[in-house]
Design an enzyme around this catalytic site. Sequence first.
Site, short mmCIF file in Angstrom:
data_model
loop_
_atom_site.label_atom_id
_atom_site.label_comp_id
_atom_site.label_asym_id
_atom_site.label_seq_id
_atom_site.Cartn_x
_atom_site.Cartn_y
_atom_site.Cartn_z
N SER A 93 0.84 -1.20 0.00
CA SER A 93 0.00 0.00 0.00
C SER A 93 0.88 1.25 0.00
CB SER A 93 -0.95 -0.05 1.20
OG SER A 93 -2.03 0.83 1.04
N GLU A 183 -2.71 13.21 13.94
CA GLU A 183 -2.93 14.57 13.46
C GLU A 183 -2.05 14.87 12.24
OE1 GLU A 183 -2.78 19.21 15.10
OE2 GLU A 183 -2.35 17.53 16.44
N HIS A 242 -7.18 -6.13 0.17
CA HIS A 242 -5.98 -5.31 0.28
C HIS A 242 -4.96 -5.87 1.27
CE1 HIS A 242 -3.78 -1.69 -0.52
NE2 HIS A 242 -3.86 -1.23 0.73
#
Length: 265
Positions: A93, A183, A242
Amino acid sequence: MKLNYKVYPFQNSDPTKKSMGDIVILHGLFGSSKNWVTVARFLSEFGQVYAIDQRNHGDSPHSDEHSIPLMADDLETFLNQLNIQNPILLGHSMGGLVAMYFDLMHPGLLRSLIIQDIAPRSYPFAYDNEILSMSFPLSGFNSRTEIDTEMAKYVKDTFIRQFLQMNLEREEDGSYRWKLNVEGINHARRVFDDVFSFDRISNTRTLFLLGGNSEYIKESDLSIMDRFFKNNVKVKIEGGGHYIHFTHQKVFLEKLGNWLQNEFV
């Protein structure tokens, strides 16, 4: 950036088998070296394995900057620091995007390339629910079960929640924290945009291990793979998505091992 990593020394019960060299594993978004223990141990029968925590993941440093080129620079720094030459690079990925970008920018450096279920193109940042499931305050939660119940409000898939919770760490005082820089990743929403908007060609021997039912691979992606990677083999694992290194682990390792044996006889 200096990355955290774990080493799996070359070990093969057959004394006639020689090491193929160093193998480096790059995990995907929200993953870490922790997700690759079984695969790394399997690959240690072929060579010495390094499972990396990429920036903002695992025990590697956090940064406000998060991009494929920067992660490729981190990889270059890692290889130079450990004097790793001509490695086999496996990326899943996001890690696969880093691996392909690195190979295209460093022609002839890799011995071979193994890419799991990703193509060299742009992808949308479609992880709002995952981010939300890791963004609520953890104070006041006394168990992983309680946290999982709250996360389920955002992510219904139990498998994905368990995958995300591999980043959940309990402190000595009993409180919980995310090892991920949630974040920082949330602010890097263009991380998968326009990474391969150049004309470069790789002749590195490349294996694409693809999930037969993956939402990440379109039929048109196969020609894109061929355009960038001239010496590639594509192997589909039927019924897989995946995360075939988890969900279809036995056949995944079988296909991976067969390719390595055939490539390096």
